[in-house]
Scaffold this active site. Sequence first.
Site, PDB file in Angstrom:
ATOM      1  N   GLU A   1       0.889  -1.203   0.087  1.00  0.00           N
ATOM      2  CA  GLU A   1       0.028   0.017   0.177  1.00  0.00           C
ATOM      3  C   GLU A   1       0.895   1.077   0.146  1.00  0.00           C
ATOM      4  O   GLU A   1       0.499   2.485  -0.693  1.00  0.00           O
ATOM      5  CB  GLU A   1      -0.772  -0.020   1.256  1.00  0.00           C
ATOM      6  CG  GLU A   1      -1.907  -1.145   1.173  1.00  0.00           C
ATOM      7  CD  GLU A   1      -3.024  -1.101   0.072  1.00  0.00           C
ATOM      8  OE1 GLU A   1      -3.037   0.022  -0.498  1.00  0.00           O
ATOM      9  OE2 GLU A   1      -3.886  -2.046  -0.053  1.00  0.00           O
TER      10      GLU A   1
ATOM     11  N   ASP B   1      -4.368  -9.995  -8.200  1.00  0.00           N
ATOM     12  CA  ASP B   1      -4.728  -9.129  -9.301  1.00  0.00           C
ATOM     13  C   ASP B   1      -3.605  -8.225  -9.951  1.00  0.00           C
ATOM     14  O   ASP B   1      -3.184  -8.317 -11.030  1.00  0.00           O
ATOM     15  CB  ASP B   1      -5.831  -8.070  -8.837  1.00  0.00           C
ATOM     16  CG  ASP B   1      -5.608  -7.546  -7.622  1.00  0.00           C
ATOM     17  OD1 ASP B   1      -4.469  -7.642  -6.831  1.00  0.00           O
ATOM     18  OD2 ASP B   1      -6.457  -7.042  -7.000  1.00  0.00           O
TER      19      ASP B   1
ATOM     20  N   GLU C   1     -18.234  -7.203  -2.930  1.00  0.00           N
ATOM     21  CA  GLU C   1     -16.971  -7.651  -2.803  1.00  0.00           C
ATOM     22  C   GLU C   1     -16.896  -9.175  -3.561  1.00  0.00           C
ATOM     23  O   GLU C   1     -15.941  -9.297  -4.150  1.00  0.00           O
ATOM     24  CB  GLU C   1     -16.398  -7.460  -1.534  1.00  0.00           C
ATOM     25  CG  GLU C   1     -16.391  -6.226  -0.791  1.00  0.00           C
ATOM     26  CD  GLU C   1     -15.062  -5.539  -1.567  1.00  0.00           C
ATOM     27  OE1 GLU C   1     -14.054  -5.312  -0.576  1.00  0.00           O
ATOM     28  OE2 GLU C   1     -15.048  -5.141  -2.605  1.00  0.00           O
TER      29      GLU C   1
ATOM     30  N   GLU D   1     -12.546  -0.489  -9.864  1.00  0.00           N
ATOM     31  CA  GLU D   1     -12.119  -1.244 -11.148  1.00  0.00           C
ATOM     32  C   GLU D   1     -13.029  -1.362 -12.166  1.00  0.00           C
ATOM     33  O   GLU D   1     -12.533  -1.314 -13.416  1.00  0.00           O
ATOM     34  CB  GLU D   1     -11.662  -2.615 -10.450  1.00  0.00           C
ATOM     35  CG  GLU D   1     -10.494  -2.862  -9.637  1.00  0.00           C
ATOM     36  CD  GLU D   1     -10.659  -2.090  -8.015  1.00  0.00           C
ATOM     37  OE1 GLU D   1      -9.423  -1.918  -7.614  1.00  0.00           O
ATOM     38  OE2 GLU D   1     -11.658  -1.955  -7.641  1.00  0.00           O
TER      39      GLU D   1
ATOM     40  N   THR E   1      -1.299   0.958 -10.144  1.00  0.00           N
ATOM     41  CA  THR E   1      -2.676   0.380  -9.840  1.00  0.00           C
ATOM     42  C   THR E   1      -3.350   1.176  -8.660  1.00  0.00           C
ATOM     43  O   THR E   1      -4.595   0.831  -8.342  1.00  0.00           O
ATOM     44  CB  THR E   1      -2.314  -1.053  -9.170  1.00  0.00           C
ATOM     45  OG1 THR E   1      -3.530  -1.900  -9.169  1.00  0.00           O
ATOM     46  CG2 THR E   1      -1.724  -1.169  -7.491  1.00  0.00           C
TER      47      THR E   1
END
Length: 551
Positions: free
Chosen positions: A97, A238, A331, A352, A455
């Site tokens: 993160e 991902d 989710e 996304e 991302t």
Amino acid sequence: AGRGAAARGVDVASYRERVRAMFYHAYEHYLESAFPYDELRPLTCDGQDTWGSFSLTLIDALDTLLILGNASEFQRVVSVLQEGVDFDIDVNASVFETNIRVVGGLLSAHLLSKKAGIEVEAGWPCSGPLLRMAEEAARKLLPAFQTPTGMPYGTVNLLHGVNPGETPVTCTAGIGTFIVEFATLSHLTGDPVFEDVARKALKALWKNRSDIGLVGNHIDVITAKWVAQDAGIGAGVDSYFEYLVKGAILLQDKELMSMFLEYNKAIKNYTKFDDWYLWVQMYKGTVSMPVFQSLEAYWPGLQSLIGDIDNAMRTFHNYYTVWKQFGGLPEFYNIPQGYTVDKREGYPLRPELIESAMYLYRATRDPTLLELGRDAVESIEKISKVDCGFATIKDLRDHRLDNRMESFFLAETVKYLYLLFDPDNFIHNDGSAFDVVITPFGECVLSAGGYVFNTEAHPIDPAALHCCRKRKEEQWEVEDLLREFYSLKKTRKFTLKRTPEHGDGETAEAPSEEGGEKRNSKKNSHSLLSCPSQSFSSKLAVLGQVFLDNT
């Protein structure tokens, strides 16, 4: 209804303005009620630290300000961050993160500084305060990579490094999502360590894929044993796949792309059913969970980057039907039952599906993609807007809310919505406009488009990676020189003569003899570089040490 809307068309300009208003509603309340904490708590109108203590929402929202055209606030925030953010703190931070949000956000803002009207320093883009901050943050993450496998720990203490007793289990994405930021850092600063550790981690995952070509979800970074053996394209995996593609594009790297294309075959073979992607056991390929996770919705956008538009659109339509069923993406969604999964009914305003719509709209101009954008604006406003911002949706069935607004809402969700509705944004530049910057390394073209989003939706200008290195020619010249040197016959003379225009450097010249065979550098040079060797006249260091370009 969809057809009618398509015929009427979505009023792009009016939705663009609504997205702008969404941004400021959230941003202003963050500044008012939550700054300097990481995130806004919109139901109680206060703030909390979540991923560290960096005023994270401010770093994450910075480049969005410029994309919305607000240069003056961008400038103000840059000076606030320079004064206020300190990475020398006793905080346990997520390596993943911190990289995507903090390092990525600072790098992107650094590369956009000139566009935002900031007086950049003489060496920009190869130096600058935001670049120094990005480098400082990234250095704090480096201790995590010191493992036998080169795969990083998931958590690092910003002051003390990896805590004794830290779990060695990291998710695949937490290992494979560094190449975009770290290679950019290495190319701008000239320090190869960042790109090196990112590549080593990528390759370690590749080496540990199963016989059928799949990677699992979590791995032990000390022993390289897979702990969670579910293979799929969603949570935990991902952005590893995303960064193979984006790294390949950013660095023009065939090896990264061929790794992705191999994975892509295995993913199609084992996890794809009717344009849905399931979770399977990584060694056997048997279905382990027939669920769709909202995080997987990045996949159609990724497919569009490799030109696989038809498959991307079909999968996008599947995901969009789920959105229409709930007014958001839960989710987890059970594909056979067509409904949410217990305890996973929430929608934290993730970007996304909108991200994929933005990419696919650039590729196809299909109006359905604008309809998703319209639906997203309508549902986020209707369900999640509160007096102090926008709140995570805890349950899409009854619209209960959670007291959290993730920083990615301003970094990604709002940005991709705005870019979907703003076809003329500078981010969409097709190369018809550009800036020329003079750097210590020569002239350099910037802002010509082709931005690669990390991302967390932080755009990186790929041209910038070529601004801050000594010319490759110099490396070729040295390589040629060495080759010449070692292939000379004993009888040949080798002279070094000082030439004034190179200052302290020396140029080496090999005498050409009538009898000496002419060397055809084009045909027999086996340089690892992709371009042909240049004619040679190389610089040597004062003490006879050859200076090679270390990128």
